[in-house]
Design a protein around this motif. Sequence first.
Motif, PDB file in Angstrom:
ATOM      1  N   ASP A 160      31.800  48.081  36.530  1.00 16.46           N
ATOM      2  CA  ASP A 160      30.498  47.887  35.644  1.00 16.46           C
ATOM      3  C   ASP A 160      29.447  48.077  36.613  1.00 16.46           C
ATOM      4  N   LEU A 161      29.794  48.294  38.109  1.00 20.69           N
ATOM      5  CA  LEU A 161      28.518  48.539  39.080  1.00 20.69           C
ATOM      6  C   LEU A 161      28.830  49.617  39.941  1.00 20.69           C
ATOM      7  N   LEU A 162      30.213  50.180  40.273  1.00 22.62           N
ATOM      8  CA  LEU A 162      30.471  51.302  40.915  1.00 22.62           C
ATOM      9  C   LEU A 162      31.392  52.250  39.963  1.00 22.62           C
ATOM     10  N   GLY A 163      30.892  53.054  39.216  1.00 23.38           N
ATOM     11  CA  GLY A 163      31.948  53.941  38.346  1.00 23.38           C
ATOM     12  C   GLY A 163      31.098  55.039  37.673  1.00 23.38           C
ATOM     13  N   THR A 164      30.304  55.650  38.295  1.00 27.83           N
ATOM     14  CA  THR A 164      29.489  56.726  37.707  1.00 27.83           C
ATOM     15  C   THR A 164      30.415  58.081  37.658  1.00 27.83           C
ATOM     16  N   TYR A 165      30.155  58.771  36.905  1.00 22.96           N
ATOM     17  CA  TYR A 165      30.804  60.395  36.740  1.00 22.96           C
ATOM     18  C   TYR A 165      32.461  60.017  36.377  1.00 22.96           C
TER      19      TYR A 165
ATOM     20  N   SER B 119      31.168  39.797  37.422  1.00 18.40           N
ATOM     21  CA  SER B 119      31.026  38.469  37.004  1.00 18.40           C
ATOM     22  C   SER B 119      32.327  37.798  37.425  1.00 18.40           C
ATOM     23  N   SER B 120      33.038  38.344  38.084  1.00 18.89           N
ATOM     24  CA  SER B 120      34.353  37.547  38.370  1.00 18.89           C
ATOM     25  C   SER B 120      33.982  36.511  39.606  1.00 18.89           C
ATOM     26  N   GLU B 121      34.814  35.499  39.812  1.00 21.41           N
ATOM     27  CA  GLU B 121      34.720  34.421  40.601  1.00 21.41           C
ATOM     28  C   GLU B 121      35.184  35.175  42.029  1.00 21.41           C
ATOM     29  N   SER B 122      36.361  35.889  41.968  1.00 17.98           N
ATOM     30  CA  SER B 122      36.976  36.211  43.361  1.00 17.98           C
ATOM     31  C   SER B 122      37.507  37.634  43.198  1.00 17.98           C
TER      32      SER B 122
ATOM     33  N   ALA C 183      24.036  45.414  44.817  1.00 20.17           N
ATOM     34  CA  ALA C 183      24.795  44.143  44.013  1.00 20.17           C
ATOM     35  C   ALA C 183      26.106  43.939  44.353  1.00 20.17           C
ATOM     36  N   ALA C 184      26.740  45.145  44.443  1.00 16.96           N
ATOM     37  CA  ALA C 184      28.364  45.123  44.801  1.00 16.96           C
ATOM     38  C   ALA C 184      28.530  44.552  46.291  1.00 16.96           C
ATOM     39  N   MET C 185      27.589  44.823  47.128  1.00 16.31           N
ATOM     40  CA  MET C 185      27.714  44.111  48.418  1.00 16.31           C
ATOM     41  C   MET C 185      27.623  42.562  48.340  1.00 16.31           C
TER      42      MET C 185
ATOM     43  N   SER D  35      33.296  37.184  48.354  1.00 12.00           N
ATOM     44  CA  SER D  35      34.677  37.012  48.043  1.00 12.00           C
ATOM     45  C   SER D  35      35.508  38.404  48.761  1.00 12.00           C
ATOM     46  N   PRO D  36      35.694  38.098  49.761  1.00 15.66           N
ATOM     47  CA  PRO D  36      36.439  38.993  50.732  1.00 15.66           C
ATOM     48  C   PRO D  36      37.883  39.455  50.631  1.00 15.66           C
ATOM     49  N   GLY D  37      38.397  39.316  49.474  1.00 14.40           N
ATOM     50  CA  GLY D  37      39.814  39.823  49.013  1.00 14.40           C
ATOM     51  C   GLY D  37      39.940  41.271  49.632  1.00 14.40           C
TER      52      GLY D  37
END
Length: 240
Positions: free
Chosen positions: A13-18, A46-49, A69-71, A77-79
């Motif tokens: 939803d944030l990183l998905g262009t082209y 919106s995920s918790e982790s 925003a992705a950062m 949540s450093p999974g």
Amino acid sequence: MSGGVRIALVLPDLLGTYGDRGNVLVLERRLHWRGIPSETVTVLSSSESVPESCDLYLLGGGEDVAQTAAMRVLSRSPGLQRAAGRGVPVLGICGGLQVLGAEFVTGDGARHAGLGLVDAVTEPAADRAIGEVTAECLLAGVGMLTGFENHLGRTRLGPGAMPLGRVTRGIGNGPGRAEGAVHGHVVCTYLHGPVLARNPALADLLLEWAVGAPLQPIAEPAELAALRMERTRVRARNPK
């Protein structure tokens, strides 16, 4: 793998262009053709982790606002970072490349820390890099890469990263003919297309890293045979 391959599609939803989310479809299909089950875990902002138990992680491209925003999501949540630390493969495209790097600068001049999974710093240039790209991949067995680039950033690699490829046509990272970055099993590129649809050998390399074993070859569909012929024509037009 007895339990199949778990693929994490990270923040589409944030990183998905082209059409970058198409990379996960390529991986699913190439596993299916080999009789290997797969499960795709979609991680939204919106995920918790972010789970750390997946076998392969994918990040697509995005503009400045989406990257910052992705950062925020990935920092809290450093999974993904924990999985990468164990050698789990990660693919970052365009904005995903910049997020996975050490630092990126947005168009307003603000500097932002990246995840630091590759030794790379990205700053904006005066002009956008737009158009088709060809590059000789430096990872064994992959061959020539093709894709489409559309980015303002110029990426400088430090000693801790190697280029994914050497540009024969297009811009890539910028001056120096480098395209993308690799550190261990973290692979980054500016190529859209989606990149794994246009470069199935790269898709299979990531899958081999994910399963931890060589993959059985699959019959080449007619579309890939046509792509191979086009690559030959491109190489003839762009000799080294």
